[in-house]
Design a protein around this motif. Structure first.
Motif, PDB file in Angstrom:
ATOM      1  N   ASP A  36       0.674  -1.149   0.219  1.00 62.58           N
ATOM      2  CA  ASP A  36      -0.171   0.174  -0.074  1.00 62.58           C
ATOM      3  C   ASP A  36       0.852   1.127  -0.275  1.00 62.58           C
ATOM      4  O   ASP A  36       0.377   2.594  -0.390  1.00 62.58           O
ATOM      5  CB  ASP A  36      -0.877   0.053   1.303  1.00 62.58           C
ATOM      6  N   HIS A  37       2.489   1.141   0.567  1.00 66.77           N
ATOM      7  CA  HIS A  37       3.363   2.543   0.684  1.00 66.77           C
ATOM      8  C   HIS A  37       3.616   2.863  -0.968  1.00 66.77           C
ATOM      9  O   HIS A  37       5.057   3.369  -0.556  1.00 66.77           O
ATOM     10  CB  HIS A  37       3.551   2.203   1.322  1.00 66.77           C
ATOM     11  N   ALA A  38       3.383   1.678  -1.883  1.00 69.44           N
ATOM     12  CA  ALA A  38       4.668   1.522  -3.277  1.00 69.44           C
ATOM     13  C   ALA A  38       4.895   2.621  -2.792  1.00 69.44           C
ATOM     14  O   ALA A  38       6.169   3.197  -3.656  1.00 69.44           O
ATOM     15  CB  ALA A  38       4.343   0.970  -4.081  1.00 69.44           C
ATOM     16  N   PRO A  39       4.429   3.683  -3.494  1.00 70.16           N
ATOM     17  CA  PRO A  39       4.570   5.131  -4.507  1.00 70.16           C
ATOM     18  C   PRO A  39       5.647   6.019  -3.013  1.00 70.16           C
ATOM     19  O   PRO A  39       6.561   6.209  -4.013  1.00 70.16           O
ATOM     20  CB  PRO A  39       3.662   5.877  -4.358  1.00 70.16           C
ATOM     21  N   LEU A  40       5.392   5.821  -1.461  1.00 72.85           N
ATOM     22  CA  LEU A  40       6.226   6.580  -1.239  1.00 72.85           C
ATOM     23  C   LEU A  40       7.929   5.239  -1.093  1.00 72.85           C
ATOM     24  O   LEU A  40       8.658   6.462  -0.945  1.00 72.85           O
ATOM     25  CB  LEU A  40       5.492   5.921   0.376  1.00 72.85           C
ATOM     26  N   VAL A  41       7.860   4.197  -1.127  1.00 70.20           N
ATOM     27  CA  VAL A  41       9.176   3.352  -1.119  1.00 70.20           C
ATOM     28  C   VAL A  41       9.799   3.345  -2.403  1.00 70.20           C
ATOM     29  O   VAL A  41      11.182   4.004  -2.378  1.00 70.20           O
ATOM     30  CB  VAL A  41       8.777   1.509  -1.064  1.00 70.20           C
ATOM     31  N   VAL A  42       9.055   3.652  -3.390  1.00 68.73           N
ATOM     32  CA  VAL A  42       9.607   3.676  -4.847  1.00 68.73           C
ATOM     33  C   VAL A  42      10.073   5.098  -5.085  1.00 68.73           C
ATOM     34  O   VAL A  42      11.768   5.339  -5.281  1.00 68.73           O
ATOM     35  CB  VAL A  42       8.858   3.877  -6.273  1.00 68.73           C
ATOM     36  N   ALA A  43       9.326   6.018  -4.187  1.00 67.16           N
ATOM     37  CA  ALA A  43       9.869   7.888  -4.149  1.00 67.16           C
ATOM     38  C   ALA A  43      11.567   7.668  -3.382  1.00 67.16           C
ATOM     39  O   ALA A  43      12.317   8.406  -4.112  1.00 67.16           O
ATOM     40  CB  ALA A  43       9.187   9.044  -4.453  1.00 67.16           C
ATOM     41  N   GLN A  44      11.663   7.397  -2.496  1.00 69.29           N
ATOM     42  CA  GLN A  44      12.894   6.932  -1.435  1.00 69.29           C
ATOM     43  C   GLN A  44      13.590   6.298  -2.306  1.00 69.29           C
ATOM     44  O   GLN A  44      15.033   6.673  -2.274  1.00 69.29           O
ATOM     45  CB  GLN A  44      12.518   6.013  -0.301  1.00 69.29           C
ATOM     46  N   GLU A  45      13.744   5.145  -2.831  1.00 70.77           N
ATOM     47  CA  GLU A  45      14.841   4.630  -3.769  1.00 70.77           C
ATOM     48  C   GLU A  45      15.319   5.537  -5.087  1.00 70.77           C
ATOM     49  O   GLU A  45      16.578   5.368  -4.855  1.00 70.77           O
ATOM     50  CB  GLU A  45      14.186   2.883  -3.935  1.00 70.77           C
ATOM     51  N   ALA A 231       7.206  14.515  -4.761  1.00 74.63           N
ATOM     52  CA  ALA A 231       7.876  13.460  -5.195  1.00 74.63           C
ATOM     53  C   ALA A 231       7.281  11.980  -5.207  1.00 74.63           C
ATOM     54  O   ALA A 231       7.152  11.143  -5.997  1.00 74.63           O
ATOM     55  CB  ALA A 231       8.958  13.487  -4.203  1.00 74.63           C
ATOM     56  N   VAL A 232       5.903  12.092  -4.026  1.00 72.66           N
ATOM     57  CA  VAL A 232       5.095  11.124  -3.664  1.00 72.66           C
ATOM     58  C   VAL A 232       3.983  10.519  -5.468  1.00 72.66           C
ATOM     59  O   VAL A 232       4.426   9.914  -6.688  1.00 72.66           O
ATOM     60  CB  VAL A 232       4.357  11.100  -3.276  1.00 72.66           C
ATOM     61  N   GLU A 233       3.730  11.897  -6.858  1.00 67.86           N
ATOM     62  CA  GLU A 233       3.775  11.799  -7.663  1.00 67.86           C
ATOM     63  C   GLU A 233       4.383  11.514  -9.126  1.00 67.86           C
ATOM     64  O   GLU A 233       4.189  10.145  -9.902  1.00 67.86           O
ATOM     65  CB  GLU A 233       2.742  13.060  -8.201  1.00 67.86           C
ATOM     66  N   GLN A 234       5.532  11.814  -8.834  1.00 66.11           N
ATOM     67  CA  GLN A 234       6.553  11.107  -9.370  1.00 66.11           C
ATOM     68  C   GLN A 234       6.852   9.714  -9.237  1.00 66.11           C
ATOM     69  O   GLN A 234       7.081   8.491 -10.307  1.00 66.11           O
ATOM     70  CB  GLN A 234       7.826  12.017  -9.616  1.00 66.11           C
ATOM     71  N   GLY A 235       6.977   8.655  -8.037  1.00 63.51           N
ATOM     72  CA  GLY A 235       6.928   7.962  -7.992  1.00 63.51           C
ATOM     73  C   GLY A 235       5.766   7.254  -8.226  1.00 63.51           C
ATOM     74  O   GLY A 235       5.609   6.356  -8.657  1.00 63.51           O
ATOM     75  N   ALA A 236       4.960   7.250  -8.516  1.00 62.76           N
ATOM     76  CA  ALA A 236       3.927   6.932  -8.552  1.00 62.76           C
ATOM     77  C   ALA A 236       3.047   6.568  -9.749  1.00 62.76           C
ATOM     78  O   ALA A 236       2.856   5.567 -10.354  1.00 62.76           O
ATOM     79  CB  ALA A 236       2.581   7.320  -8.439  1.00 62.76           C
ATOM     80  N   ILE A 237       3.771   7.902 -10.435  1.00 62.94           N
ATOM     81  CA  ILE A 237       3.528   7.437 -12.383  1.00 62.94           C
ATOM     82  C   ILE A 237       4.881   6.498 -12.909  1.00 62.94           C
ATOM     83  O   ILE A 237       4.774   5.541 -13.508  1.00 62.94           O
ATOM     84  CB  ILE A 237       4.823   8.811 -12.695  1.00 62.94           C
ATOM     85  N   TYR A 238       6.480   6.848 -12.162  1.00 63.15           N
ATOM     86  CA  TYR A 238       7.219   6.212 -12.404  1.00 63.15           C
ATOM     87  C   TYR A 238       6.628   4.026 -11.912  1.00 63.15           C
ATOM     88  O   TYR A 238       6.626   2.994 -12.317  1.00 63.15           O
ATOM     89  CB  TYR A 238       8.968   5.808 -11.605  1.00 63.15           C
ATOM     90  N   HIS A 242       6.395   1.064 -14.491  1.00 62.15           N
ATOM     91  CA  HIS A 242       7.329   0.215 -14.509  1.00 62.15           C
ATOM     92  C   HIS A 242       7.082  -0.389 -13.410  1.00 62.15           C
ATOM     93  O   HIS A 242       7.831  -0.703 -12.342  1.00 62.15           O
ATOM     94  CB  HIS A 242       9.158   0.944 -14.144  1.00 62.15           C
ATOM     95  N   PRO A 243       5.831  -1.634 -13.740  1.00 59.46           N
ATOM     96  CA  PRO A 243       6.403  -2.639 -12.009  1.00 59.46           C
ATOM     97  C   PRO A 243       7.018  -2.721 -11.832  1.00 59.46           C
ATOM     98  O   PRO A 243       7.143  -3.144 -10.399  1.00 59.46           O
ATOM     99  CB  PRO A 243       4.602  -2.675 -12.325  1.00 59.46           C
ATOM    100  N   GLN A 244       7.212  -3.977 -12.834  1.00 57.65           N
ATOM    101  CA  GLN A 244       8.529  -4.529 -11.685  1.00 57.65           C
ATOM    102  C   GLN A 244      10.071  -4.753 -11.636  1.00 57.65           C
ATOM    103  O   GLN A 244      10.123  -4.673 -10.868  1.00 57.65           O
ATOM    104  CB  GLN A 244       8.451  -5.899 -13.743  1.00 57.65           C
ATOM    105  N   GLU A 245      10.745  -3.467 -11.968  1.00 61.09           N
ATOM    106  CA  GLU A 245      11.755  -2.451 -11.493  1.00 61.09           C
ATOM    107  C   GLU A 245      10.968  -2.077 -10.838  1.00 61.09           C
ATOM    108  O   GLU A 245      11.711  -1.803  -9.974  1.00 61.09           O
ATOM    109  CB  GLU A 245      12.089  -1.424 -12.411  1.00 61.09           C
ATOM    110  N   ALA A 246      10.181  -1.369 -10.264  1.00 62.23           N
ATOM    111  CA  ALA A 246       9.978  -0.289  -9.132  1.00 62.23           C
ATOM    112  C   ALA A 246       9.490  -2.301  -8.011  1.00 62.23           C
ATOM    113  O   ALA A 246      10.325  -1.847  -6.681  1.00 62.23           O
ATOM    114  CB  ALA A 246       8.598   0.389  -8.892  1.00 62.23           C
TER     115      ALA A 246
END
Length: 312
Positions: A36-45, A231-238, A242-246
């Motif tokens: 559920d927190h994927a956009p946050l983690v992706v933005a962080q990574e 930053a969260v928006e950019q994480g959600a778009i990425y 790119h779901p598998q890379e994320a």
């Protein structure tokens, strides 16, 4: 594939503009880290928070029920919270306000065994329904059953704490209310059972945001919040592109979550993340506030601007 992914990440980083001096933000999660927190983690990574000049700490709570009060008391700048609970907190005088959205659709469900006797909501008359938290779940269930011509008093409510799936599989109850559709159905399948879910938003309950970002009312002019949402928006778009890379980024950060349940939850949650987390649907909040008041959970529906804002 890796080269394309890195190029995409670089493009996202550059799109956030010039850097700021690092500003610390503590984000108090509503639960332990999960898909559920994927956009946050992706933005962080991806370094998107760092590019925005933010030093963001994602902090699971020791007690999930304390998140809104902890944010209101200044123990964290941002909290991940539930839209339905926001109305209860406002009525209780907690000084928090929604400024962004993480998961923009309900996740809550009323779930039964697919091969059980309940084929439609009307079949729940006289049955036992397990729940974890009273209040909103009771109101949601009452509205759903009412649409099928069933009075809430005709069912037996059983407090199963957080053992929703075990209580259903063991036959302790005939249905559960409050399980998340992106986890519970998969959990049942992994244990050898198929489930069927009835969705509140398809059965009389107004659509609402499952997970939102809240902050103290006196922080709304703080520039860090706007940079955080960008930053969260950019994480959600990425994540969408790119779901598998994320996913690989996610499990590198949290390797203990690399299992079948979380892999499927990752896929099931992807379409539910807000692609415009800063955007506010005023009409949606008005409708849901009216539902909360009609259900007797709050004295009166608040003005939207008193509980939710769209940052300028």
């Amino acid at each position: 594939m890796i080269r394309r992914s890195l190029a995409a990440a670089a493009l996202l980083l550059s799109s956030l503009g010039s850097s700021y001096a690092d500003d610390k933000l503590t984000v108090l999660l509503e639960w332990f880290v999960n898909p559920d927190h994927a956009p946050l983690v992706v933005a962080q990574e991806l370094g998107l928070f760092e590019k925005a000049g933010l030093d963001v700490e994602l902090l699971p709570p020791a007690d999930p029920s304390m998140v809104p009060r902890a944010v209101g008391a200044g123990q964290a700048e941002i909290g991940v919270h539930y839209q339905p609970n926001l109305y209860l907190d406002h009525a209780a005088g907690v000084p928090i306000v929604r400024f962004g959205t993480l998961v923009e659709t309900p996740l809550n469900t009323l779930t039964v065994l697919a091969d059980g006797p309940v084929k439609e909501l009307a079949d729940l008359a006289g049955k036992r329904i397990g729940f974890s938290v009273s209040g909103f779940e009771d109101a949601m269930l009452k509205r759903m059953l009412g649409g099928a011509g069933i009075d809430l008093s005709s069912v037996e409510l059983v407090n199963v704490n957080f053992a929703l799936t075990p209580s259903l599989l063991s036959g302790q109850v005939d249905a559960t209310i409050g399980g998340f559709r992106n986890f519970e159905l998969t959990q049942m399948r992994l244990e050898g059972h198929e489930g069927r879910s009835f969705f509140p938003e398809e059965n009389g309950v107004p659509v609402y945001d499952e997970l939102i970002f809240v902050t103290r009312t006196d922080l709304l002019s703080d520039d860090r919040l706007k940079r955080f949402l960008e930053a969260v928006e950019q994480g959600a778009i990425y994540l969408t592109n790119h779901p598998q890379e994320a996913w690989q980024m996610f499990i590198r950060a949290y390797p203990e979550l690399d299992d079948e349940l979380n892999r499927q939850a990752w896929i099931d949650t992807l379409p539910r993340f807000a692609k415009r987390p800063a955007a506010l649907d005023n009409a949606r909040y008005e409708r849901f506030g009216a539902f909360m008041a009609e259900s007797g959970l709050i004295p009166a529906a608040p003005q939207v601007e008193d509980i939710a804002v769209e940052l300028p």
